[in-house]
Scaffold this motif. Structure first.
Motif, PDB file in Angstrom:
ATOM      1  N   CYS A   8      49.554  46.254  19.832  1.00  0.00           N
ATOM      2  CA  CYS A   8      48.157  46.556  20.120  1.00  0.00           C
ATOM      3  C   CYS A   8      47.948  46.918  21.577  1.00  0.00           C
ATOM      4  O   CYS A   8      46.957  47.555  21.942  1.00  0.00           O
ATOM      5  CB  CYS A   8      47.251  45.387  19.737  1.00  0.00           C
ATOM      6  N   TRP A   9      48.918  46.547  22.410  1.00  0.00           N
ATOM      7  CA  TRP A   9      48.851  46.909  23.840  1.00  0.00           C
ATOM      8  C   TRP A   9      48.769  48.419  24.004  1.00  0.00           C
ATOM      9  O   TRP A   9      48.118  48.931  24.915  1.00  0.00           O
ATOM     10  CB  TRP A   9      50.097  46.367  24.537  1.00  0.00           C
ATOM     11  N   GLU A  11      47.139  50.584  22.324  1.00  0.00           N
ATOM     12  CA  GLU A  11      45.776  51.095  22.193  1.00  0.00           C
ATOM     13  C   GLU A  11      45.065  51.132  23.539  1.00  0.00           C
ATOM     14  O   GLU A  11      44.105  51.883  23.712  1.00  0.00           O
ATOM     15  CB  GLU A  11      44.992  50.233  21.205  1.00  0.00           C
ATOM     16  N   LYS A  12      45.508  50.365  24.479  1.00  0.00           N
ATOM     17  CA  LYS A  12      44.873  50.313  25.796  1.00  0.00           C
ATOM     18  C   LYS A  12      45.627  51.153  26.831  1.00  0.00           C
ATOM     19  O   LYS A  12      45.257  51.176  27.994  1.00  0.00           O
ATOM     20  CB  LYS A  12      44.796  48.876  26.282  1.00  0.00           C
ATOM     21  N   ALA A  13      46.678  51.822  26.413  1.00  0.00           N
ATOM     22  CA  ALA A  13      47.477  52.593  27.352  1.00  0.00           C
ATOM     23  C   ALA A  13      46.695  53.778  27.897  1.00  0.00           C
ATOM     24  O   ALA A  13      45.809  54.322  27.241  1.00  0.00           O
ATOM     25  CB  ALA A  13      48.751  53.086  26.675  1.00  0.00           C
ATOM     26  N   VAL A  14      47.038  54.165  29.116  1.00  0.00           N
ATOM     27  CA  VAL A  14      46.388  55.291  29.785  1.00  0.00           C
ATOM     28  C   VAL A  14      47.341  56.479  29.777  1.00  0.00           C
ATOM     29  O   VAL A  14      48.484  56.374  30.242  1.00  0.00           O
ATOM     30  CB  VAL A  14      46.011  54.935  31.235  1.00  0.00           C
ATOM     31  N   ASN A  35      43.002  56.669  20.320  1.00  0.00           N
ATOM     32  CA  ASN A  35      43.996  55.595  20.457  1.00  0.00           C
ATOM     33  C   ASN A  35      44.298  55.192  21.903  1.00  0.00           C
ATOM     34  O   ASN A  35      44.815  54.108  22.148  1.00  0.00           O
ATOM     35  CB  ASN A  35      45.312  56.021  19.801  1.00  0.00           C
ATOM     36  N   TYR A  36      43.949  56.086  22.833  1.00  0.00           N
ATOM     37  CA  TYR A  36      44.314  55.825  24.235  1.00  0.00           C
ATOM     38  C   TYR A  36      43.164  56.174  25.173  1.00  0.00           C
ATOM     39  O   TYR A  36      42.254  56.930  24.803  1.00  0.00           O
ATOM     40  CB  TYR A  36      45.542  56.666  24.627  1.00  0.00           C
ATOM     41  N   ARG A  37      43.253  55.626  26.362  1.00  0.00           N
ATOM     42  CA  ARG A  37      42.351  56.080  27.417  1.00  0.00           C
ATOM     43  C   ARG A  37      42.992  57.307  28.050  1.00  0.00           C
ATOM     44  O   ARG A  37      44.167  57.265  28.423  1.00  0.00           O
ATOM     45  CB  ARG A  37      42.135  54.983  28.453  1.00  0.00           C
ATOM     46  N   ASP A  58      50.158  55.149  32.092  1.00  0.00           N
ATOM     47  CA  ASP A  58      51.327  54.590  31.426  1.00  0.00           C
ATOM     48  C   ASP A  58      52.275  55.679  30.940  1.00  0.00           C
ATOM     49  O   ASP A  58      53.458  55.416  30.702  1.00  0.00           O
ATOM     50  CB  ASP A  58      50.885  53.721  30.250  1.00  0.00           C
TER      51      ASP A  58
END
Length: 387
Positions: A8-9, A11-14, A35-37, A58
């Protein structure tokens, strides 16, 4: 036990998308934003600025054919900078030649996709490389923790080692006319002299930082063998009879044997114990072969013992004891110089003379107080009993 990050990490990836074509930026942002920023840049310079910010991406999706600074050059800058070298780069380009793909991968990119990009393939590659990065970051964190733990444990072992040495040295000192500060002074004299002697080409290879550190640790054990000398001899204020002197000389062998026994119990060779044995056993040898216990001469005397010999004699001369007044530094140095080539290694004497200011500073720093000497005198009275 620490576990790798949960998927789930991701989903927060840039994700940073770099492309000079606005339509491509819009298209890629639309594919990724669920799904990503997503951050975007239309040129290489701006992309590098974002990558070097306090919140770096990321993963970077990087176009190759851009004006002013192409994607290859951007990738070179990223991989040359330690702060951005670990950010995964995926090239997105219309260049389809094998040589182009090879160049991109050689520059450090993790993947190479040709346009038009298949959305499903793009999403799978992004996801896979983010997972790989997460695993790599986890391992790096674990390695950093383990390295820190090794350093901490090493410091603890070193501290225990140092305390053990000083405890053993202090045990010998309790039965001798020397004070504990004699141990400290000679320890620092030896280190200062070894560091100065390193100027000599013949000694430079031997006198490494590690060896000098071992010398410093070992020096306090030079008189450990005095523990085995009878009180009537060890504490005698006057000159020894011949038979008494023979017994007194045995402190070198007793010291060496005690350290050897400790090493045997340990079951392994330790650098500082080897040097400690040399110092304990041979610091009473003289350059001309008239010393003891073996009558070694010249370079046959271990370097550690030659250094200890001059430090030990100098300190004995300049410091007050319960049975004698201190000798002026100048007179002590004259005696040392008289022993050049007979008692002491002549090269070592020459360098000892050159560090006189350092010697005086050490002597002042660890000077014996009148109270310490009086306490030592009273302490020794209890030992003045027949064998």
């Amino acid at each position: 036990m620490t576990h790798p990050p949960h998927p789930c990490w991701i989903e927060k990836a840039v994700i940073l998308v770099v492309d000079d074509t606005p339509d491509n930026l819009t298209l890629m942002a639309g594919l990724l934003r669920d799904n990503y920023r997503v951050k975007v840049s239309n040129n290489g310079a701006k992309a590098l600025k974002i990558a070097n910010s306090v919140a770096p991406p990321d993963l970077i999706l990087l176009d190759i054919m851009m004006p002013e600074m192409d994607g290859y050059e951007v990738c070179r800058h990223l991989k040359q900078n330690p702060d951005t070298a670990d950010i995964p780069v995926i090239f997105l380009t219309a260049k389809t030649e094998t040589a182009d793909e090879t160049l991109g991968l050689d520059l450090g990119a993790v993947d190479y996709l040709t346009k038009p990009v298949n959305p499903a393939i793009l999403m799978a590659r992004v996801r896979n490389h983010l997972q790989l990065k997460a695993q790599k970051d986890f391992l790096n964190d674990q390695n950093a923790f383990l390295e820190q733990e090794v350093r901490r444990r090493t410091r603890e072992v070193t501290m225990v080692q140092d305390v053990t040495i000083m405890a053993l040295a202090s045990l010998a000192e309790t039965r001798d006319s020397d004070t504990g500060n004699h141990i400290r002074r000679t320890q620092y004299y030896v280190r200062a002299l070894a560091e100065k002697l390193r100027d000599e080409p013949d000694y430079k290879e031997k006198l490494t930082d590690q060896y000098i550190d071992v010398l410093f640790k070992s020096a306090p054990l030079h008189d450990i063998g005095k523990v085995g000398i009878p009180d009537r001899i060890l504490l005698k204020p006057g000159r020894f009879e011949d038979n008494e002197f023979e017994i007194m000389k045995s402190h070198t062998t007793l010291g060496r044997d005690a350290i050897e026994h400790a090493e045997a119990q340990l079951g392994m060779k330790v650098d500082f114990l080897q040097v400690a044995k040399e110092i304990a056993y041979s610091h009473q040898e003289k350059w001309d072969g008239s010393g003891y216990p073996e009558g070694l001469s010249g370079d046959d005397i271990p370097l550690s013992a030659r250094l200890m010999a001059i430090a030990d004699v100098y300190d004995a001369l300049i410091c007050r004891r319960v049975y004698k007044d201190p000798m002026p530094h100048e007179k002590a140095m004259a005696i040392i110089m008289e022993g050049r080539g007979t008692h002491f290694d002549p090269v070592i004497v020459d360098h000892f003379v050159e560090i006189q200011d350092t010697l005086l500073s050490i002597a002042a720093r660890f000077a014996d107080s009148v109270a310490e000497l009086e306490q030592k005198k009273q302490h020794l009275e209890q030992f003045k009993t027949p064998d």
